[in-house]
Design a protein around this motif. Sequence first.
Motif, PDB file in Angstrom:
ATOM      1  N   TYR A 117       0.829  -1.212   0.000  1.00 38.30           N
ATOM      2  CA  TYR A 117       0.000   0.000   0.000  1.00 38.30           C
ATOM      3  C   TYR A 117       0.868   1.269   0.000  1.00 38.30           C
ATOM      4  O   TYR A 117       0.595   2.235  -0.724  1.00 38.30           O
ATOM      5  CB  TYR A 117      -0.938  -0.006   1.209  1.00 38.30           C
ATOM      6  N   GLN A 118       1.916   1.241   0.808  1.00 37.67           N
ATOM      7  CA  GLN A 118       2.771   2.421   0.961  1.00 37.67           C
ATOM      8  C   GLN A 118       3.663   2.672  -0.261  1.00 37.67           C
ATOM      9  O   GLN A 118       4.019   3.815  -0.542  1.00 37.67           O
ATOM     10  CB  GLN A 118       3.655   2.284   2.209  1.00 37.67           C
ATOM     11  N   HIS A 119       4.030   1.620  -0.984  1.00 35.27           N
ATOM     12  CA  HIS A 119       5.044   1.759  -2.021  1.00 35.27           C
ATOM     13  C   HIS A 119       4.512   1.856  -3.452  1.00 35.27           C
ATOM     14  O   HIS A 119       5.238   2.302  -4.337  1.00 35.27           O
ATOM     15  CB  HIS A 119       6.064   0.617  -1.921  1.00 35.27           C
ATOM     16  N   VAL A 120       3.278   1.415  -3.698  1.00 37.10           N
ATOM     17  CA  VAL A 120       2.745   1.597  -5.057  1.00 37.10           C
ATOM     18  C   VAL A 120       2.446   3.080  -5.289  1.00 37.10           C
ATOM     19  O   VAL A 120       2.185   3.823  -4.339  1.00 37.10           O
ATOM     20  CB  VAL A 120       1.471   0.748  -5.311  1.00 37.10           C
ATOM     21  N   HIS A 121       2.487   3.507  -6.540  1.00 40.09           N
ATOM     22  CA  HIS A 121       2.234   4.908  -6.889  1.00 40.09           C
ATOM     23  C   HIS A 121       0.853   5.092  -7.502  1.00 40.09           C
ATOM     24  O   HIS A 121       0.630   6.030  -8.265  1.00 40.09           O
ATOM     25  CB  HIS A 121       3.330   5.419  -7.826  1.00 40.09           C
ATOM     26  N   SER A 122      -0.058   4.223  -7.166  1.00 43.76           N
ATOM     27  CA  SER A 122      -1.421   4.288  -7.692  1.00 43.76           C
ATOM     28  C   SER A 122      -2.175   5.453  -7.052  1.00 43.76           C
ATOM     29  O   SER A 122      -2.108   5.647  -5.833  1.00 43.76           O
ATOM     30  CB  SER A 122      -2.164   2.985  -7.391  1.00 43.76           C
ATOM     31  N   SER A 123      -2.907   6.202  -7.881  1.00 47.02           N
ATOM     32  CA  SER A 123      -3.715   7.296  -7.328  1.00 47.02           C
ATOM     33  C   SER A 123      -4.963   6.741  -6.645  1.00 47.02           C
ATOM     34  O   SER A 123      -5.507   7.365  -5.738  1.00 47.02           O
ATOM     35  CB  SER A 123      -4.095   8.287  -8.430  1.00 47.02           C
ATOM     36  N   ARG A 124      -5.405   5.568  -7.096  1.00 42.26           N
ATOM     37  CA  ARG A 124      -6.535   4.910  -6.405  1.00 42.26           C
ATOM     38  C   ARG A 124      -6.044   3.581  -5.851  1.00 42.26           C
ATOM     39  O   ARG A 124      -5.665   2.680  -6.605  1.00 42.26           O
ATOM     40  CB  ARG A 124      -7.706   4.678  -7.367  1.00 42.26           C
ATOM     41  N   LYS A 125      -6.008   3.499  -4.536  1.00 41.22           N
ATOM     42  CA  LYS A 125      -5.561   2.266  -3.889  1.00 41.22           C
ATOM     43  C   LYS A 125      -6.342   2.066  -2.612  1.00 41.22           C
ATOM     44  O   LYS A 125      -6.733   3.020  -1.941  1.00 41.22           O
ATOM     45  CB  LYS A 125      -4.053   2.319  -3.605  1.00 41.22           C
ATOM     46  N   GLN A 126      -6.599   0.806  -2.287  1.00 43.72           N
ATOM     47  CA  GLN A 126      -7.289   0.498  -1.031  1.00 43.72           C
ATOM     48  C   GLN A 126      -6.688  -0.738  -0.399  1.00 43.72           C
ATOM     49  O   GLN A 126      -6.151  -1.611  -1.086  1.00 43.72           O
ATOM     50  CB  GLN A 126      -8.791   0.317  -1.268  1.00 43.72           C
ATOM     51  N   LYS A 127      -6.745  -0.764   0.921  1.00 46.86           N
ATOM     52  CA  LYS A 127      -6.211  -1.891   1.686  1.00 46.86           C
ATOM     53  C   LYS A 127      -7.291  -2.303   2.680  1.00 46.86           C
ATOM     54  O   LYS A 127      -7.859  -1.450   3.360  1.00 46.86           O
ATOM     55  CB  LYS A 127      -4.933  -1.457   2.418  1.00 46.86           C
ATOM     56  N   LYS A 128      -7.576  -3.605   2.753  1.00 46.41           N
ATOM     57  CA  LYS A 128      -8.672  -4.052   3.624  1.00 46.41           C
ATOM     58  C   LYS A 128      -8.359  -5.419   4.230  1.00 46.41           C
ATOM     59  O   LYS A 128      -7.944  -6.332   3.524  1.00 46.41           O
ATOM     60  CB  LYS A 128      -9.987  -4.113   2.834  1.00 46.41           C
ATOM     61  N   GLY A 129      -8.555  -5.530   5.528  1.00 44.41           N
ATOM     62  CA  GLY A 129      -8.419  -6.810   6.211  1.00 44.41           C
ATOM     63  C   GLY A 129      -9.782  -7.451   6.404  1.00 44.41           C
ATOM     64  O   GLY A 129     -10.781  -6.753   6.582  1.00 44.41           O
ATOM     65  N   PHE A 130      -9.821  -8.776   6.372  1.00 40.88           N
ATOM     66  CA  PHE A 130     -11.069  -9.524   6.558  1.00 40.88           C
ATOM     67  C   PHE A 130     -10.940 -10.392   7.803  1.00 40.88           C
ATOM     68  O   PHE A 130     -10.060 -11.252   7.887  1.00 40.88           O
ATOM     69  CB  PHE A 130     -11.375 -10.357   5.308  1.00 40.88           C
ATOM     70  N   GLY A 131     -11.817 -10.141   8.755  1.00 33.49           N
ATOM     71  CA  GLY A 131     -11.681 -10.683  10.106  1.00 33.49           C
ATOM     72  C   GLY A 131     -11.780 -12.181  10.255  1.00 33.49           C
ATOM     73  O   GLY A 131     -11.226 -12.758  11.192  1.00 33.49           O
ATOM     74  N   ASN A 132     -12.491 -12.855   9.341  1.00 34.79           N
ATOM     75  CA  ASN A 132     -12.665 -14.311   9.457  1.00 34.79           C
ATOM     76  C   ASN A 132     -11.756 -15.093   8.515  1.00 34.79           C
ATOM     77  O   ASN A 132     -11.888 -16.310   8.398  1.00 34.79           O
ATOM     78  CB  ASN A 132     -14.123 -14.686   9.156  1.00 34.79           C
TER      79      ASN A 132
END
Length: 243
Positions: free
Chosen positions: A204-219
């Motif tokens: 997430y920190q290193h890509v240069h994408s203008s649209r980026k998302q990071k999501k964790g899934f609890g199960n």
Amino acid sequence: MLNILPAKEIYLQGNEHALLLLHSFTSHTRDMKTVATALHNQGYTCYAPLYRGHGTHPEQLLHYQVDDWWQDVVNAHQFLLDEGYQKISVIGLSIGGIFALKLAQLERLKQIIVLSVPFDKEPEQLKQRIIDYAHNYKTIEGKPPLQIAQEMEPFENMPLHAMNVFQTFIQATMEQLDRIIIPIAIYYGEKDDALYTQSAETIYQHVHSSRKQKKGFGNSKHLMTLGRDQEAIIKEMIEFLQI
């Protein structure tokens, strides 16, 4: 003794937006079957290739290494281009996620979704994955313990060279993350090893994408596309792909 049917590639033709779905190491296209079906129902063309040596008797894995599987991915992308698809997105799980990142560094893709991606893997861990896979496969086949022990020797004695090459491939891909500028979604399982949460943050920190998302899934554990969050993950994918 149980005869396990070999896995096959998946190709579901739909609209002009093609999705290349990449499975994980020592697994096969069942990682992506439900995802492919759900996304095809949304209209997308879905293609999940099978890496060489995967989805069949584990001895086959001993004949190939990461460069062969990467070439399978390159060939799969080229297949979609040859079929006339110019709008291609990639969804990759684990090593499939590494391949998705690599492809995004080299080719014109529309967007990528990566799940459970390692930013590093020790050669010993990679070798153990093959050993565990081989043992489980033979157990499911119903082979007696003595036969399994004898058949496991080639896996136990496997040199680490191919796994060193594998680790280098992962590291080299991670060093080029700043070349990625297309939209990216990064998913990780909160019940997976903490390494993958850390890895998601690194990507997430290193890509240069203008649209980026990071999501964790609890199960979710490692094979997120097969776990308890499967429906929620597919819903997220559909929303991300439609933007």
